[in-house]
Design a protein around this motif. Structure first.
Motif, PDB file in Angstrom:
ATOM      1  N   UNK A 207       0.828  -1.199   0.000  1.00  0.00           N
ATOM      2  CA  UNK A 207       0.000   0.000   0.000  1.00  0.00           C
ATOM      3  C   UNK A 207       0.870   1.260   0.000  1.00  0.00           C
ATOM      4  N   UNK A 208       1.900   1.277   0.852  1.00  0.00           N
ATOM      5  CA  UNK A 208       2.799   2.431   0.909  1.00  0.00           C
ATOM      6  C   UNK A 208       3.565   2.598  -0.401  1.00  0.00           C
ATOM      7  N   UNK A 209       3.970   1.487  -1.008  1.00  0.00           N
ATOM      8  CA  UNK A 209       4.688   1.561  -2.283  1.00  0.00           C
ATOM      9  C   UNK A 209       3.775   2.139  -3.373  1.00  0.00           C
ATOM     10  N   UNK A 210       2.510   1.723  -3.372  1.00  0.00           N
ATOM     11  CA  UNK A 210       1.568   2.229  -4.377  1.00  0.00           C
ATOM     12  C   UNK A 210       1.343   3.736  -4.185  1.00  0.00           C
ATOM     13  N   UNK A 211       1.248   4.175  -2.934  1.00  0.00           N
ATOM     14  CA  UNK A 211       1.088   5.600  -2.642  1.00  0.00           C
ATOM     15  C   UNK A 211       2.300   6.377  -3.143  1.00  0.00           C
ATOM     16  N   UNK A 212       3.478   5.814  -2.919  1.00  0.00           N
ATOM     17  CA  UNK A 212       4.723   6.443  -3.368  1.00  0.00           C
ATOM     18  C   UNK A 212       4.751   6.573  -4.890  1.00  0.00           C
ATOM     19  N   UNK A 213       4.344   5.532  -5.592  1.00  0.00           N
ATOM     20  CA  UNK A 213       4.409   5.532  -7.056  1.00  0.00           C
ATOM     21  C   UNK A 213       3.324   6.406  -7.684  1.00  0.00           C
ATOM     22  N   UNK A 214       2.110   6.370  -7.118  1.00  0.00           N
ATOM     23  CA  UNK A 214       0.996   7.094  -7.718  1.00  0.00           C
ATOM     24  C   UNK A 214       1.002   8.583  -7.396  1.00  0.00           C
ATOM     25  N   UNK A 215       1.448   8.938  -6.177  1.00  0.00           N
ATOM     26  CA  UNK A 215       1.390  10.339  -5.744  1.00  0.00           C
ATOM     27  C   UNK A 215       2.756  10.999  -5.673  1.00  0.00           C
ATOM     28  N   UNK A 216       3.838  10.232  -5.866  1.00  0.00           N
ATOM     29  CA  UNK A 216       5.182  10.801  -5.768  1.00  0.00           C
ATOM     30  C   UNK A 216       5.534  11.230  -4.359  1.00  0.00           C
ATOM     31  N   UNK A 217       4.917  10.607  -3.369  1.00  0.00           N
ATOM     32  CA  UNK A 217       5.137  10.964  -1.971  1.00  0.00           C
ATOM     33  C   UNK A 217       6.476  10.410  -1.480  1.00  0.00           C
ATOM     34  N   UNK A 218       7.290  11.262  -0.873  1.00  0.00           N
ATOM     35  CA  UNK A 218       8.536  10.808  -0.269  1.00  0.00           C
ATOM     36  C   UNK A 218       8.243  10.104   1.050  1.00  0.00           C
ATOM     37  N   UNK A 219       8.925   9.008   1.324  1.00  0.00           N
ATOM     38  CA  UNK A 219       8.661   8.225   2.535  1.00  0.00           C
ATOM     39  C   UNK A 219       9.968   7.940   3.265  1.00  0.00           C
ATOM     40  N   UNK A 220       9.973   8.169   4.578  1.00  0.00           N
ATOM     41  CA  UNK A 220      11.062   7.701   5.439  1.00  0.00           C
ATOM     42  C   UNK A 220      10.493   6.563   6.274  1.00  0.00           C
ATOM     43  N   UNK A 221      11.024   5.368   6.073  1.00  0.00           N
ATOM     44  CA  UNK A 221      10.529   4.175   6.761  1.00  0.00           C
ATOM     45  C   UNK A 221      11.470   3.811   7.900  1.00  0.00           C
ATOM     46  N   UNK A 222      10.966   3.816   9.112  1.00  0.00           N
ATOM     47  CA  UNK A 222      11.732   3.381  10.276  1.00  0.00           C
ATOM     48  C   UNK A 222      11.454   1.906  10.512  1.00  0.00           C
ATOM     49  N   UNK A 223      12.505   1.101  10.583  1.00  0.00           N
ATOM     50  CA  UNK A 223      12.331  -0.331  10.823  1.00  0.00           C
ATOM     51  C   UNK A 223      13.592  -0.905  11.447  1.00  0.00           C
ATOM     52  N   UNK A 224      13.428  -2.003  12.182  1.00  0.00           N
ATOM     53  CA  UNK A 224      14.597  -2.725  12.696  1.00  0.00           C
ATOM     54  C   UNK A 224      14.905  -3.931  11.805  1.00  0.00           C
ATOM     55  N   UNK A 225      14.092  -4.101  10.764  1.00  0.00           N
ATOM     56  CA  UNK A 225      14.201  -5.270   9.886  1.00  0.00           C
ATOM     57  C   UNK A 225      14.878  -4.880   8.576  1.00  0.00           C
ATOM     58  N   UNK A 226      16.136  -5.271   8.420  1.00  0.00           N
ATOM     59  CA  UNK A 226      16.868  -4.953   7.195  1.00  0.00           C
ATOM     60  C   UNK A 226      16.253  -5.639   5.978  1.00  0.00           C
ATOM     61  N   UNK A 227      15.608  -6.790   6.185  1.00  0.00           N
ATOM     62  CA  UNK A 227      14.946  -7.481   5.081  1.00  0.00           C
ATOM     63  C   UNK A 227      13.822  -6.656   4.498  1.00  0.00           C
ATOM     64  N   UNK A 228      13.026  -6.029   5.379  1.00  0.00           N
ATOM     65  CA  UNK A 228      11.940  -5.153   4.932  1.00  0.00           C
ATOM     66  C   UNK A 228      12.512  -3.946   4.194  1.00  0.00           C
ATOM     67  N   UNK A 229      13.559  -3.336   4.756  1.00  0.00           N
ATOM     68  CA  UNK A 229      14.169  -2.168   4.133  1.00  0.00           C
ATOM     69  C   UNK A 229      14.757  -2.510   2.763  1.00  0.00           C
ATOM     70  N   UNK A 230      15.371  -3.683   2.649  1.00  0.00           N
ATOM     71  CA  UNK A 230      15.976  -4.097   1.385  1.00  0.00           C
ATOM     72  C   UNK A 230      14.935  -4.249   0.291  1.00  0.00           C
ATOM     73  N   UNK A 231      13.751  -4.703   0.651  1.00  0.00           N
ATOM     74  CA  UNK A 231      12.687  -4.941  -0.324  1.00  0.00           C
ATOM     75  C   UNK A 231      11.979  -3.650  -0.724  1.00  0.00           C
ATOM     76  N   UNK A 232      11.984  -2.667   0.182  1.00  0.00           N
ATOM     77  CA  UNK A 232      11.072  -1.535   0.041  1.00  0.00           C
ATOM     78  C   UNK A 232      11.770  -0.210  -0.293  1.00  0.00           C
TER      79      UNK A 232
END
Length: 331
Positions: A207-232
């Motif tokens: 959902x966040x990726x679609x928002x980023x692509x459709x609206x050009x919204x910049x996102x800062x994602x805080x996570x402790x999971x490097x796997x999630x960060x690598x994918x996103x």
């Protein structure tokens, strides 16, 4: 679009001053997704709260700049900051169960954000009930459309539900709807998939990726999971003890990590393999921010540490174009 320079935030305590955010530098371009990763307690959430000047008392920002569209947010009066929060920069908080107000309907909480920022244009004279009812019906229709956009089923019915009637995943979607309500340019997502099962995590990230692509919204994602960060994420900044220790494009970080702490985080990710093997654990523990060791904060846990590491502070050094590492081996 958003540039953080030497941001330093502290929490005064009876035992001394805790530097939760210690000279943080990074930037966000339009339409970019930047991941802020690291162990719990390394300053990720404090950095996000500092950007919007929402640090809980007695925390305060003592140094740095937060430049948004060329203007320093740290110098703006609070009345101006209230216009920016939610309207231009929105935040998805970590725990939806404590963020949503339990006594108000979910749809009304989404509508409230849009009303406060004047997102709805008033038509007619407020003195007539007819015009008030007609305007509110238009507002509700827009909120229902937004709820459908973030994947809340039967939005016309769920508008009138209370938070306890939503599952954890649906509550998180409601928070995302609130963050999106006024079409912000930047979204600060503070561990939006925490406490959600893997399937719901994937749906929220999609959902966040679609928002980023459709609206050009910049996102800062805080996570402790490097796997999630690598994918996103397009870029990753790794934090440790309040400081960024490595920052670069995602592929560079994942394929060739330079800092020993980043290497340890990647080794700690569980993998499905044919033969059982022990999961790697970074030795030691995160230092007490009241009693920070001299020199590199990671040196007491680093298997490559040398004497110089414990003698002086190590700057964040650009070793290649767009690639930064805080390690004495790259000075």
């Amino acid at each position: 679009m958003l540039q953080i320079r030497n941001l330093t935030s502290v929490f005064p305590t009876d035992s001394g001053m805790i530097k939760a955010v210690n000279g943080v530098d990074f930037h966000l371009k339009q339409g970019q997704i930047v991941g802020l990763v690291g162990e719990s307690g390394c300053g990720k959430s404090a950095t996000m709260l500092s950007i919007l000047r929402l640090l809980p008392h007695p925390g305060k920002i003592i140094q740095g700049e937060v430049l948004f569209e060329g203007e320093d947010l740290l110098k703006k009066p609070l009345s101006e900051m209230r216009k920016i929060r939610g309207r231009k920069i929105s935040m998805i908080f970590q725990d939806p169960m404590t963020t949503l107000n339990p006594v108000f309907k979910v749809g009304e909480q989404i509508r409230e954000s849009m009303v406060i920022h004047g997102f709805f244009k008033k038509d007619g004279w407020n003195g007539f009930d007819f015009f008030r009812r007609r305007r509110k019906r238009k507002e509700i229709d827009k909120v229902i459309s937004l709820m459908e956009e973030v994947g809340i089923p039967s939005a016309d019915l769920r508008y009138y539900d209370y938070p306890h009637q939503f599952s954890g995943g649906m509550q998180q979607r409601a928070l995302i709807a609130i963050a999106l309500a006024c079409n912000p340019r930047v979204i600060l997502a503070d561990e939006p998939t925490t406490a959600l099962d893997v399937t719901i995590q994937a749906q929220i990230l999609d959902l966040l990726r679609r928002i980023n692509e459709e609206h050009g919204t910049g996102i800062i994602l805080v996570t402790h999971d490097l796997g999630v960060a690598a994918e996103f994420c397009h870029e990753i900044a790794v934090m440790y003890a309040g400081r960024i220790v490595e920052r670069s494009k995602t592929d560079d970080i994942i394929e060739d990590p330079k800092h020993p702490y980043t290497q340890g985080l990647l080794k700690s990710i569980p993998r499905i393999v044919k033969h059982k093997q022990k999961l790697y654990v970074i030795p030691g523990s995160v230092p007490d921010l009241l009693q920070m060791p001299p020199g590199c904060a990671f040196a007491p846990r680093c298997v490559y540490a040398i004497k110089k590491c414990k003698e002086k502070n190590v700057p964040l050094t650009e070793i290649e174009e767009g690639r930064y590492v805080r390690c004495i081996n790259y000075i």
